[in-house]
Design a protein around this motif. Sequence first.
Motif, PDB file in Angstrom:
ATOM      1  N   THR A   1       0.854  -1.187   0.000  1.00  0.00           N
ATOM      2  CA  THR A   1       0.000   0.000   0.000  1.00  0.00           C
ATOM      3  C   THR A   1       0.890   1.237   0.000  1.00  0.00           C
ATOM      4  OG1 THR A   1      -0.170   0.213   2.408  1.00  0.00           O
ATOM      5  CG2 THR A   1      -1.802  -1.215   1.316  1.00  0.00           C
TER       6      THR A   1
ATOM      7  N   ASP B   1      -8.025   4.002   3.278  1.00  0.00           N
ATOM      8  CA  ASP B   1      -7.897   3.459   1.921  1.00  0.00           C
ATOM      9  C   ASP B   1      -6.874   2.324   1.885  1.00  0.00           C
ATOM     10  OD1 ASP B   1      -9.789   5.241   0.978  1.00  0.00           O
ATOM     11  OD2 ASP B   1      -8.315   6.701   0.262  1.00  0.00           O
ATOM     12  N   ARG B   2      -5.817   2.462   2.665  1.00  0.00           N
ATOM     13  CA  ARG B   2      -4.811   1.398   2.726  1.00  0.00           C
ATOM     14  C   ARG B   2      -5.418   0.139   3.340  1.00  0.00           C
ATOM     15  NH1 ARG B   2       0.572   4.053   5.200  1.00  0.00           N
ATOM     16  NH2 ARG B   2       1.594   2.301   4.174  1.00  0.00           N
TER      17      ARG B   2
ATOM     18  N   GLN C   1      -7.673  -1.523   0.855  1.00  0.00           N
ATOM     19  CA  GLN C   1      -6.873  -2.216  -0.157  1.00  0.00           C
ATOM     20  C   GLN C   1      -6.370  -3.559   0.368  1.00  0.00           C
ATOM     21  OE1 GLN C   1      -3.513   0.014  -1.683  1.00  0.00           O
ATOM     22  NE2 GLN C   1      -2.648  -1.800  -2.670  1.00  0.00           N
TER      23      GLN C   1
ATOM     24  N   ASN D   1      -9.407  -5.965   0.499  1.00  0.00           N
ATOM     25  CA  ASN D   1      -9.850  -6.405  -0.831  1.00  0.00           C
ATOM     26  C   ASN D   1      -8.862  -7.372  -1.483  1.00  0.00           C
ATOM     27  OD1 ASN D   1     -12.256  -4.961  -0.722  1.00  0.00           O
ATOM     28  ND2 ASN D   1     -11.386  -3.155  -1.727  1.00  0.00           N
ATOM     29  N   GLU D   2      -7.568  -7.058  -1.427  1.00  0.00           N
ATOM     30  CA  GLU D   2      -6.572  -7.933  -2.055  1.00  0.00           C
ATOM     31  C   GLU D   2      -6.472  -9.269  -1.327  1.00  0.00           C
ATOM     32  OE1 GLU D   2      -2.838  -6.347  -3.459  1.00  0.00           O
ATOM     33  OE2 GLU D   2      -3.703  -4.326  -3.611  1.00  0.00           O
TER      34      GLU D   2
END
Length: 191
Positions: free
Chosen positions: A35, A43-44, A47, A50-51
Amino acid sequence: MRILGIDPGTAIVGYSILDFKENKYNLIKYGCIYTSKDLPMEDRLLQIFNELEEIINEYSPKFMAVEELFFFKNNKTVISVGQARGVIILAGKKNGLQIENYTPLQVKMGITGYGKADKKQVQLMVQKILKLDEIPKPDDAADAIAVAITHINSLTNTLYSSKPVTTIKVEKEIKTNRMTAKEFRELLMNK
């Protein structure tokens, strides 16, 4: 059995997918989720979630083994890594994985048999256990592999060998109640 090993972080999350079948380790995939420090923390974290969920959906592990946090001198770092670890555990729980946590000491003991082993010793044992040509890179991914191996060993009672612990033969006499990590590894590897 398929294990997802995780070395948590905010900037870098190391992960590994490791199968263990018929007393054999099979490294399926390893890598890192990166990230950007320029992104807001929320947001990090999104991410990472989600990943990680994509990895879980692609490889369908049954277990998630996560390294616990160790003491940080910087309180800001421990809070952000703690947030990332929470998101990681949420992704595992949401996807029905059995989650286990291991301290850095447990991972060192589980891989090298020595709680004060350094990072290089752990990485060399990961390479040897998995019979790899080289040490996995980057370090965060290698750490995630070590966490997964530690979990497998905790479930199967095997150490560094396809032989159950009860059948390891001691071929040389132990003359003291202390031994080096190298002597311990040699003993376990039946060299």
